[in-house]
Motif scaffolding. Sequence first.
Motif, PDB file in Angstrom:
ATOM      1  N   LEU A 132      -6.047  -1.846   2.850  1.00 25.16           N
ATOM      2  CA  LEU A 132      -5.601  -1.571   4.083  1.00 25.16           C
ATOM      3  C   LEU A 132      -6.560  -1.641   5.374  1.00 25.16           C
ATOM      4  N   ASN A 150      -5.852   2.900  -0.032  1.00 25.62           N
ATOM      5  CA  ASN A 150      -6.514   1.950   0.755  1.00 25.62           C
ATOM      6  C   ASN A 150      -6.706   0.542   0.173  1.00 25.62           C
ATOM      7  N   TYR A 190      -2.620   7.471   2.226  1.00 23.28           N
ATOM      8  CA  TYR A 190      -2.573   5.998   2.130  1.00 23.28           C
ATOM      9  C   TYR A 190      -3.497   5.630   1.080  1.00 23.28           C
ATOM     10  N   PHE A 222       0.882  -1.259  -0.015  1.00 25.11           N
ATOM     11  CA  PHE A 222      -0.131  -0.011  -0.101  1.00 25.11           C
ATOM     12  C   PHE A 222       0.972   1.303  -0.021  1.00 25.11           C
ATOM     13  N   TYR A 260      -5.226  -2.416  -2.806  1.00 24.03           N
ATOM     14  CA  TYR A 260      -4.033  -3.134  -3.500  1.00 24.03           C
ATOM     15  C   TYR A 260      -4.630  -4.373  -4.003  1.00 24.03           C
TER      16      TYR A 260
END
Length: 144
Positions: free
Chosen positions: A89, A82, A80, A63, A84
């Motif tokens: 995440l 969130n 960030y 991430f 992937y």
Amino acid sequence: MKLRLNVDELNDDFFEETRLLGITAPVKNYQFCLQLNNHLGYDFRLNADIEIHLRKKDRSYYFSVYQSVEPNSFLTHYLYHNQYDGEYLLPEFKHMDFLWLMKGDLVDDEKCEWIKQAVRSINGVQLVAELTNEQIRNKGNMVF
């Protein structure tokens, strides 16, 4: 004597005096950062050193974390991604594309409100909401 690491305590320390926004904006990371930098005057850049690496079911997930330091203060902004490759995440916020963490200095309600309004005005942004510590179940995933 065995020493045990109190992970909850570490996570709480990491999130002390922070503000966290969840943002729904189905755009590419770099495009979103470019818009934040151009429209809001931030300097978000990818920080590969604090990329979040999670392992789930024998697979690795990475991430991205973008960082912008506020001049003349201790405040740092972290953005960030969130999602992937189908993993999240923070799985409790699957509808959020980005998580914006403000850390290192106090962010008052007025400034937080200004940021929320400014982000809402960006093309492609559908939702901006402040997330409380109580709402976040997988806090540890964000700690770098």
